[in-house]
Design a protein around this motif. Structure first.
Motif, short mmCIF file in Angstrom:
data_model
loop_
_atom_site.label_atom_id
_atom_site.label_comp_id
_atom_site.label_asym_id
_atom_site.label_seq_id
_atom_site.Cartn_x
_atom_site.Cartn_y
_atom_site.Cartn_z
N SER A 119 0.74 -1.52 0.46
CA SER A 119 0.35 0.09 0.21
C SER A 119 0.58 0.88 0.23
O SER A 119 1.34 1.30 0.97
CB SER A 119 -1.05 -0.20 1.29
N GLY A 120 0.73 1.85 -0.84
CA GLY A 120 2.06 2.90 -1.52
C GLY A 120 3.49 1.66 -1.48
O GLY A 120 3.32 0.64 -1.44
N GLU A 121 4.70 2.50 -1.25
CA GLU A 121 5.87 2.13 -1.21
C GLU A 121 6.20 1.32 0.17
O GLU A 121 6.75 -0.17 -0.15
CB GLU A 121 6.90 3.34 -0.99
N PHE A 122 5.57 0.86 0.67
CA PHE A 122 5.68 -0.02 1.71
C PHE A 122 4.56 -1.05 2.33
O PHE A 122 3.77 -1.45 1.80
CB PHE A 122 5.56 0.77 3.51
N THR A 123 4.52 -2.04 2.92
CA THR A 123 4.50 -3.43 2.75
C THR A 123 3.40 -3.63 4.20
O THR A 123 3.90 -2.75 5.24
CB THR A 123 5.34 -4.50 3.43
N LEU A 124 2.04 -3.59 3.94
CA LEU A 124 0.92 -3.37 4.50
C LEU A 124 0.67 -4.93 5.47
O LEU A 124 -0.51 -5.35 4.81
CB LEU A 124 0.25 -3.18 4.17
N GLY A 125 1.21 -5.92 6.12
CA GLY A 125 1.41 -7.20 6.07
C GLY A 125 0.99 -7.39 7.71
O GLY A 125 1.84 -8.05 7.65
N ARG A 126 1.11 -6.37 8.32
CA ARG A 126 0.46 -6.62 9.95
C ARG A 126 -0.55 -7.61 9.85
O ARG A 126 -0.58 -8.17 11.00
CB ARG A 126 0.52 -5.68 10.98
N ARG B 162 0.95 10.24 -1.65
CA ARG B 162 1.42 10.08 -2.54
C ARG B 162 0.50 11.10 -3.63
O ARG B 162 0.70 11.47 -4.96
CB ARG B 162 2.63 9.23 -3.35
N PHE B 163 -0.93 9.93 -3.85
CA PHE B 163 -1.09 10.10 -4.33
C PHE B 163 -2.96 9.76 -3.89
O PHE B 163 -3.73 9.39 -2.90
CB PHE B 163 -1.73 8.96 -5.85
N ASP B 164 -3.51 10.54 -4.25
CA ASP B 164 -5.34 10.07 -4.28
C ASP B 164 -5.72 9.00 -4.28
O ASP B 164 -5.70 8.15 -4.28
CB ASP B 164 -6.56 11.10 -4.65
N PRO B 165 -6.01 8.69 -2.72
CA PRO B 165 -6.24 7.13 -3.05
C PRO B 165 -7.16 6.73 -3.00
O PRO B 165 -8.04 5.22 -3.48
CB PRO B 165 -6.51 7.03 -0.87
N PHE C 57 -5.36 0.59 -10.11
CA PHE C 57 -4.20 1.26 -9.92
C PHE C 57 -3.24 0.28 -9.08
O PHE C 57 -3.26 0.13 -7.97
CB PHE C 57 -3.80 2.30 -9.81
N ASP C 58 -2.00 0.14 -9.72
CA ASP C 58 -0.31 0.18 -8.58
C ASP C 58 -1.14 0.32 -7.40
O ASP C 58 -0.48 1.86 -7.38
CB ASP C 58 0.48 0.18 -9.89
N PRO C 59 -1.14 -0.11 -6.26
CA PRO C 59 -1.01 0.65 -5.36
C PRO C 59 0.64 0.75 -4.29
O PRO C 59 0.41 1.97 -3.41
CB PRO C 59 -1.05 -0.83 -4.13
N ILE C 60 1.38 0.58 -5.47
CA ILE C 60 2.42 1.45 -5.01
C ILE C 60 3.14 2.84 -5.16
O ILE C 60 3.15 3.90 -4.73
CB ILE C 60 4.08 0.27 -5.10
N THR C 61 2.96 2.65 -6.52
CA THR C 61 2.40 4.13 -7.56
C THR C 61 1.62 4.94 -7.49
O THR C 61 1.50 6.65 -8.35
CB THR C 61 3.16 3.55 -8.68
N GLY C 62 0.06 4.19 -7.40
CA GLY C 62 -1.08 5.60 -8.41
C GLY C 62 -1.39 4.95 -9.94
O GLY C 62 -2.49 5.73 -10.23
N THR C 63 -0.39 4.36 -10.50
CA THR C 63 -0.73 4.71 -11.89
C THR C 63 -1.81 2.89 -12.01
O THR C 63 -1.43 2.49 -11.94
CB THR C 63 0.66 4.24 -13.02
N ASN C 64 -3.08 4.13 -13.22
CA ASN C 64 -3.84 3.62 -12.89
C ASN C 64 -2.80 1.43 -14.12
O ASN C 64 -2.73 1.91 -14.78
CB ASN C 64 -5.01 3.67 -14.42
N TRP C 65 -3.82 0.81 -13.97
CA TRP C 65 -3.02 -0.37 -14.62
C TRP C 65 -3.54 -0.42 -16.56
O TRP C 65 -2.87 -0.97 -17.06
CB TRP C 65 -4.11 -1.52 -14.47
#
Lengths: 373, 373, 373, 373
Positions: A87-94, B94-97, D95-103
């Motif tokens: 979720s974003g750059e981090f790992t949401l794995g807790r 970083r982006f609109d969720p 979208f890519d959960p890391i970058t927000g880019t629409n797949w």
């Protein structure tokens, strides 16, 4: 080297995701000669806590050069959902992203089992009792895994599959990390002497309460059995040792630190006589203990942007600054830089991973009422 | 101190969330005597990039002791949604969720404006032209803000409100951070000489292309105007300088680093004659430049757990290891520790915030074809 | 209308987010003449469960036309973090996004209080006992709210602020919804007769176990007190009734359904003599009950894409299809369309909100061993 | 049935996640006799848009009973990351959960290719030209896939793998859904006559602009080639037809609606002579068209809780209510129930998936300036 131990790999299936792909976990096994205790090590149950995988790598690199008395099972990437949940750059794995349930609170413990067993095996000798109880623990897990499929949650199915492996061992190590954290060890109270064989300066002693975690799921039934037999006047050592090893900070791979951590674990295993002629010894270091009820969670008393000041592993005096909270929306109306402190002496063990905190976010965890081991 | 400059605060409303609470942003203003350029500084447009708030804190602490020629406007917490968007421990800002749109790609630029304007103001003197163009830029933003409310997305409304403030200034600084990052500066190509007044060792030179960011939204129209007038044979300096200042790593508040960053900014502003008798001077240091088209994104060539080796700010030789990728599921079947390298010399500027990467995750960004400033 | 009751509003602050903005909740109050029970209604503790806000709107529209015996407090948007927590298009407001903790599991209950109290107030009359116990419950909450700020988590602080309001009332209604759901009511076992005054066809009877929810936090202490006094041989009716009202599906506002739900609640309140001369009566309808231990969670026995077949509120026979699971990756290798069924008769109460499920996702919840009220 | 067509399956690898597991996609193929156009159908590029998988299921069930002229390739679960990305109960797969880019904005199009090609193949006949251009398009994709692995983002690698399959076909159908949506079709302007062979009442006509989507990536190069040849005075029909088929709402599987959708697609394919003697014919129905620049996005003019009133597919008159916004925090201070309307006639095509909206959330999309086909 002509004495190397063979490593075998099995991939176990612990679930299925929505597009039908199987969730698999790699399981590595090394055989001992059967004269020593067996060992189970897993890592990365929480998705962001990846360093344990590097420790398993370094353990394998060492173990393959050793002769083993006991079997060793090593499981990296223990949670294939948590591992890959970004979720974003981090790992949401807790926790399970669907339910919020902590992945490390889904193990199984039947708290009635020990007393029933103590009654039933009143006349059994130690070895028979141990063997029967181990079999029963595994059967309990199997029963759930083989029951109606609709009764198991995603996390329970993963946990039970791992627990089934863990129950086969005499020593269980669950490798975790804190958010931003110093090394520390969760150690059951009865295994106090073992704590000093790890190269870990901070040890948290936990009681015989089951709260769903792997370490507890591994030792609680045995501890309960010991207690039940004690009520019969029979002395029976707790047969299993289980620890949660907190390796440091999440979201980091450090192969050199992993080698140190591997040595720390190997030193403990050597003490437990898992190896034939190995040289691993614990480092000489000061080790500090704290009982779980003195493990203090310090929640942010206000929202803001935090500069963490108390150094991890550092001994903090009451009243010393532990953090500063910047509150820029109040630059003119009040002191925009608030200093936080603690009302007692403590060791700072870990802090939150982000500078941005809501009021009530867990900011720090501290050992208080610390004693030396 | 009897010469202090008065700071005033206004809270502007830039939106409303689902339970009707207003989204507000604090705006701090200091008045100059009108003889120098005016300045706009904002921070934290991306939720996790908090260090800019600390820099604004340190700027305010310095500025209130100075006499100013130009007005200065400072905006911390520029994005009240991004700031407060948590997902696990980290800030997902970083982006609109909802949409995935990068908050820093929603500013406005009418690319036809400059040529129309150059035609229309063919006979105007420099001062009239500058003043009219500035007014027009602000009016363009106002027109959108005052148009039908149903035409504006959440992010556009926030961006336009900020842009309206920025267009009033001659100097615009947008404070960001990378994920894990060294300091670097986005500098428009025409403002090359200014880059050396910041204490920032790495400068990225960007062309006159609008891609939605605040710095571009601030300088592109002026640069386009300069180019349109040049086609008439008229020389007209670009009237506005705008920079994205990358302060370091996200999710961190460091007040002492913030003071250094404030000095860096004050040194640049001093050079631009914003202050009456201030002593801020740039540090003597090597500064390296790179053109945007040589700014290399290096995506993970495989999935795995990454140990980042290339030090940030470090000069890497072609073929040197930049990272190791641990792939524990292949411990027996292939080399579980893969070493990555680059095919050319480079400076490592930033890397991904987590050790866990999918194949194709942006691992590193590098300056290549580097030159000294 | 000259008989309208005045509504007053207060905004209470229940926390602060990272950029320092306060989290506020609107509280609406109507005064009664003091001769009837007081009422507390809240909605939207879980962010996606918004329909309760519309019910509070319709309640206010009705209540302002009535004369009240008891005071009524209504709290929409009870959770300002949950309300505004988006992740994609949907609202991720069931648990704290940082910790995973369910927002409706953070209320407070001191389970030792009742027995202490029964001992201490052995000789008090009913009215004195009720009044003193109510005061004590509120004081307990206040004590925590006024203790060291660093001891409270974000969710605990919100919960305690709401609980303080709820403890002042004799009747507590917590408005929720399921994911995709039929209407149902969580009713404490002792309040069985009240259940038939709501226009809700499905009633779940719950025991005296505290699991952290608002309804339990409201009635458990009183129920415990009744039980403690019963052990003294003293009969003391449980003085408070508290219900979780499940209005239907999440992520939906339906003003006309909200009016029906308001009538259902007003009918119950009228039965409890909260109003002077009001006409609200329960509808004549079949109502079905189920004990909590017979409330069956059915987890997906495989991963896949689900067509939900069992209609919500529908009476399902053992063996009837309840869902089909499409598994397109196995189109050639096995039956790609699996039919699921249940081994006993049941009423389908709710199902998962998405067609995409992992193995182990909660697919359906069913009433089993159903009885008519 | 002795005339059935054989279906074969291949699983292609399109990436790797952090724990090293491969991302695979199932590809189903049916062979034609080579006398008709070849077809490519994919579904579920956006994770929540699952209904296309059910349509592919129903297509396979029909196709295996037919004799084919052209080859058909069908790809369910096209995005193994998006499919399995949960956040709460819903699928966060837009979208890519890391970058927000629409797949669906990561496909490749080299806009210079067509004009170069028109020049180079000036003298080639139609068949040679078509065949060479198709080969070149596939080679372009291959070149990127086979280039340095570090140059490809996660989404680009998935997109290119799919695009490689799509470029081999003459007809490309990308199955999507809206959030809550009526059926509609994205149709390139040149293929207007084909639109009436689908049983889809609403058709959006799109121009020759590449914005990263699969349909555009499939037809833009061919359309550009047609245009480039037209500039030479040569008439050359666009050789490929590509559509985005919006099937309805996300997060739903409905097998019976999927059968209808399969018939709609089969009717179009029958018209394009993909089958030998098949009976599929379009339904007689009114079909409405709208040009893309008249496709109106209506963003929430305020934050609040929304009751959606305009029925999907419904023809709305200017000024009619389309939604109500409940704002309970203002119950006493202003009208708490705001009515929204549109300033022109329109057809409501889709609306947001949740009742909770920020100011600026996309509430509805409308066809305006509608015409009948």
């Amino acid at each position: 080297m002509n004495t190397t131990t063979v490593i075998s790999q099995e991939n176990i299936v612990v679930g299925e995701v929505a597009n039908g792909l199987p969730l698999t976990i790699p399981v590595y096994r090394l055989k001992g000669d059967g004269t020593g205790p067996s060992v189970y090590v897993q890592a990365n149950m929480h998705g962001a806590e990846v360093q344990g995988n590097a420790v398993i790598y370094q353990l394998l690199e060492q173990l393959k050069q050793l002769k083993l008395k006991g079997d060793i099972t090593l499981v990296p990437y223990a949670n294939p959902i948590g591992c890959n949940q970004k979720s974003g750059e981090f790992t949401l794995g807790r926790f399970d992203p669907i339910t919020g349930t902590n992945w490390n609170r889904m193990y199984h413990c039947n708290s009635k089992l020990a007393s029933q067993f103590a009654e039933q095996y009143r006349d059994a000798d130690e070895q028979a009792l141990k063997s029967a109880f181990k079999t029963t623990l595994i059967e309990e897990v199997d029963q759930q895994l083989n029951g109606p499929a609709y009764r198991l949650t995603t996390g329970k199915r993963i946990a039970l599959n791992l627990q089934k492996l863990a129950h086969q061992a005499d020593i269980v190590l669950d490798l975790h990390t804190g958010p931003i954290s110093s090394q520390h060890l969760y150690c059951p109270d009865y295994a106090k002497t073992s704590a000093s064989y790890f190269n870990i300066p901070h040890v948290l002693f936990i009681p015989n309460d089951f709260d769903g975690a792997m370490d507890e799921a591994s030792f609680c039934p045995w501890w309960q059995l010991t207690e039940a037999l004690a009520q019969q006047g029979r002395e029976f050592k707790v047969q299993v040792e289980a620890f949660t090893v907190e390796l440091g900070s999440q979201e980091k791979i450090d192969l050199s630190a992993a080698l140190d951590d591997a040595h720390s674990i190997l030193s403990y295993l050597n003490h437990k006589q898992v190896f034939i002629e190995a040289a691993y010894q614990p480092k000489i270091m000061k080790r500090y203990g704290c009982n779980l009820n003195n493990y203090l969670a310090y929640y942010a008393p206000m929202g803001g942007m935090v500069e963490y000041i108390a150094p991890l592993g550092g001994h903090i005096k009451a009243g010393e600054p532990i953090a500063k909270v910047l509150r820029m929306e109040r630059y003119l109306s009040e002191q925009p830089l608030q200093t936080l402190s603690l009302e007692c002496d403590a060791i700072a063990i870990l802090h939150f991973a982000s500078a941005s905190v809501n009021q009530g976010t867990e900011l720090y965890k501290f050992f208080t009422n610390v004693f030396e081991l």
